[in-house]
Every structure is written in structure tokens, then in C-alpha cells.
Design an enzyme around this catalytic site. Structure first.
Site, PDB file in Angstrom:
ATOM      1  N   ASP A   1      28.402  69.903  46.195  1.00 47.66           N
ATOM      2  CA  ASP A   1      28.259  68.726  45.501  1.00 47.66           C
ATOM      3  C   ASP A   1      27.967  67.415  46.360  1.00 47.66           C
ATOM      4  OD1 ASP A   1      27.664  67.852  42.528  1.00 47.66           O
ATOM      5  OD2 ASP A   1      28.978  66.163  43.793  1.00 47.66           O
TER       6      ASP A   1
ATOM      7  N   TYR B   1      26.380  58.948  48.278  1.00 50.06           N
ATOM      8  CA  TYR B   1      27.586  59.259  48.975  1.00 50.06           C
ATOM      9  C   TYR B   1      27.137  59.110  50.744  1.00 50.06           C
ATOM     10  CZ  TYR B   1      29.302  62.038  45.021  1.00 50.06           C
ATOM     11  OH  TYR B   1      29.829  62.491  43.699  1.00 50.06           O
TER      12      TYR B   1
ATOM     13  N   LYS C   1      22.294  63.785  43.554  1.00 45.42           N
ATOM     14  CA  LYS C   1      22.214  62.939  42.490  1.00 45.42           C
ATOM     15  C   LYS C   1      21.027  61.819  42.848  1.00 45.42           C
ATOM     16  CE  LYS C   1      27.118  63.978  41.729  1.00 45.42           C
ATOM     17  NZ  LYS C   1      27.307  64.325  42.954  1.00 45.42           N
TER      18      LYS C   1
ATOM     19  N   HIS D   1      22.640  60.138  38.630  1.00 46.83           N
ATOM     20  CA  HIS D   1      23.765  59.927  38.868  1.00 46.83           C
ATOM     21  C   HIS D   1      24.788  59.065  37.811  1.00 46.83           C
ATOM     22  CE1 HIS D   1      26.847  59.498  42.622  1.00 46.83           C
ATOM     23  NE2 HIS D   1      27.647  59.819  41.493  1.00 46.83           N
TER      24      HIS D   1
END
Length: 287
Positions: A45, A50, A75, A108
Site C-alpha cells: 500500500d 507518500y 491513492k 485518499h
């Protein structure tokens, strides 16, 4: 646990245990993904936010594991709230990951992080973003689509007009903070719930009642936390770069008794996440 899966509403199988990669940089993500896949993980994931999709992709390539054996999630960034931006971001994620398709793409957050849980619910905008996900799904770029951090009315907003129902809602869920009503709503509507931060970023590991119960089962507090979520039919996404923790987090071949599950369900709320409390989902706001 690596072979155990849930079935999404379209029949796609999602592994029950995955590796989270939040707060890992590109190099850390590449190493963690490679380690996890060598141990046996098949579900990874990540997220545009990120900043480590390229690292995740590198870890996948270095692992030598066949693509069709993997389940990769990313996401769409919370700040992207129109069709074109969301559609373009999916193309960028494919490029950064170095993949021909992504197994699961989710929104997200229903709101940009600076406005998380604020008055503006972005209902209209989320329908636009959802349309971009539907089109990517129908084009074969994505095998499944879903949401993250969506409340019941956020999901109901999509259900009003969507062609394809959300297949997943990834939410904060752990002992001491389990949104039972939201989980029940999702599951009743054929939406698989994923638990991120299922170990509450480690703050739960020093909880004396949880540690005492874990000792009775001969497992770690982290294993107890993960098993709790699995017995609620949640996918778990523990985040770690430590191979020993990866192995421990997947060694969940035990069952928590019904009585102990009730005790855990009614555990006093955990709201203080220490150094991670800045994250808006935990109550703070990004500045």
C-alpha cells in the site's frame, strides 16, 4: 496469512494482510518492499502523497516476484478535486510505479488535508474524481477502485450517481478507535474495509491490558491488534521497514475468543498518537 484474501464486489481478491509504506522515503520504500515480498507479502500500500511510488516500484522489480501475484494500491492525492487532475495523477502513478496497471486506486480523503472534516464536504468534486477512477477502471488501468477516510454520507454521495460502487474504504481502525457503525455500513453495501494504523502507530503496544491479553495468547501486542481487526473482517495494513516486524505481523494463526473480542471492542478510547498526532486524520491539521 499471505494466501488469505477477501473478495471485492467485482470478484478481485485482496490479500488480508498488506504492508503500509507511509513515512518511508524512496530508498526505504524500495528496501522495505523488496524485504516484504521476499518474506511472502503480496499486498503493498502506497499513495501519491507518500512521495515513494517510484521506490515501491523499484522494490517490486528487484523482488523478482511475478506481477500477477501482487496486489498494489495507491491513492489519488487529497488535494486533487477535479476530473482532469485525478485522471492525470493516475497516469503519473502508473509511470512512477512502472506498472501497466494498478490493482487498487482510492481517493485518499474526501477533503484536502488542510480542510479535513471541515464544513466544505466536496460532494460535487468527489463525484468528479470518482468519475476519473471509474474511467481508469473501465480502461483497464486499474483493477479496483475505492475511497479512504470517507464517512457514511461521503460514500452515500457517490452511491447517488456512480456507475461503479466503491469497492474499498480504507480507514483508521484499531483497538480503542474502531468506527463500528461506519464499518457495518460499508460491509452491508459490499465495501471491504481496510484498517490503516491497526497498531495505532505503536502507542498501543505499551497498553497494560492489551499486553496482558497478548501474553495469555502467547503472541505480541502487535499480533493481538492485527488479529482483532482481521476478526472484524478488515484488511490490515501495518507499516514497518523492519523484516522481523514484518514476519511477526503476518504470523496471525490464532483466534481471539468471543469474550476477549468484546473486551477489546469496549477498550477505552485511544486518541493520543504521540509524534504522529500531527496527521489530520488523528485530529490535527497540516500547516
Amino acid at each position: 496469512m499471505f494466501a488469505e484474501t477477501f473478495s471485492l464486489s467485482n470478484g478481485v481478491k485482496i490479500p488480508k494482510v498488506g504492508l503500509g509504506t507511509w513515512l518511508m522515503d524512496e530508498a526505504q520504500a524500495a528496501q522495505a518492499v523488496r524485504e516484504a515480498l521476499s518474506i511472502g507479502y503480496r499486498h503493498i500500500d502506497t499513495a501519491q502523497a507518500y512521495g515513494n511510488e517510484a521506490g515501491v516500484g523499484e522494490g517490486i522489480r528487484l523482488s523478482g516476484v511475478a506481477r500477477e501475484q501482487l496486489f498494489i494500491t495507491t491513492k489519488v492525492a487529497a488535494e486533487l478535486k477535479n476530473y482532469d487532475a485525478a485522471a492525470q495523477s493516475i497516469e503519473e502513478s502508473l509511470a512512477k510505479l512502472g506498472l501497466d496497471y494498478i490493482d487498487l486506486v482510492i481517493i485518499h480523503s474526501p477533503q484536502p488535508w488542510k480542510e479535513f472534516r471541515g464544513e466544505n464536504r466536496y460532494f460535487k468534486e468527489n463525484k468528479e474524481v470518482w468519475k476519473a477512477l471509474e474511467d481508469a477502471y473501465q480502461a483497464g488501468k486499474v483493477k479496483a477502485i475505492g475511497v479512504s477516510n470517507f464517512l457514511q454520507d461521503d460514500i452515500e454521495n457517490l452511491l447517488e450517481s456512480c456507475e461503479i460502487k466503491p469497492m474499498v474504504n480504507q480507514i483508521l481502525a484499531h483497538i480503542g478507535n474502531t468506527p463500528f457503525e461506519l464499518i457495518a455500513f460499508c460491509q452491508q453495501n459490499g465495501i471491504v474495509v481496510e484498517a490503516y494504523s491497526p497498531i495505532a502507530h505503536g502507542v498501543i503496544l505499551d497498553h497494560p491490558k492489551i499486553q496482558a491479553m497478548a501474553d495469555r495468547y502467547g503472541v505480541s501486542a502487535a499480533q493481538l491488534c492485527l488479529r482483532y481487526c482481521l476478526q472484524l473482517d478488515l484488511v490490515v495494513l501495518p507499516k514497518t521497514a523492519n523484516p522481523d516486524h514484518m514476519r511477526n505481523n503476518a504470523d496471525l494463526d490464532f483466534v481471539i475468543s468471543k469474550a476477549d473480542m468484546e473486551t477489546l471492542k469496549n477498550m477505552e478510547p485511544i486518541r493520543d498518537y504521540g509524534e504522529h498526532s500531527f496527521f489530520p486524520v488523528f485530529g490535527g491539521k497540516l500547516t
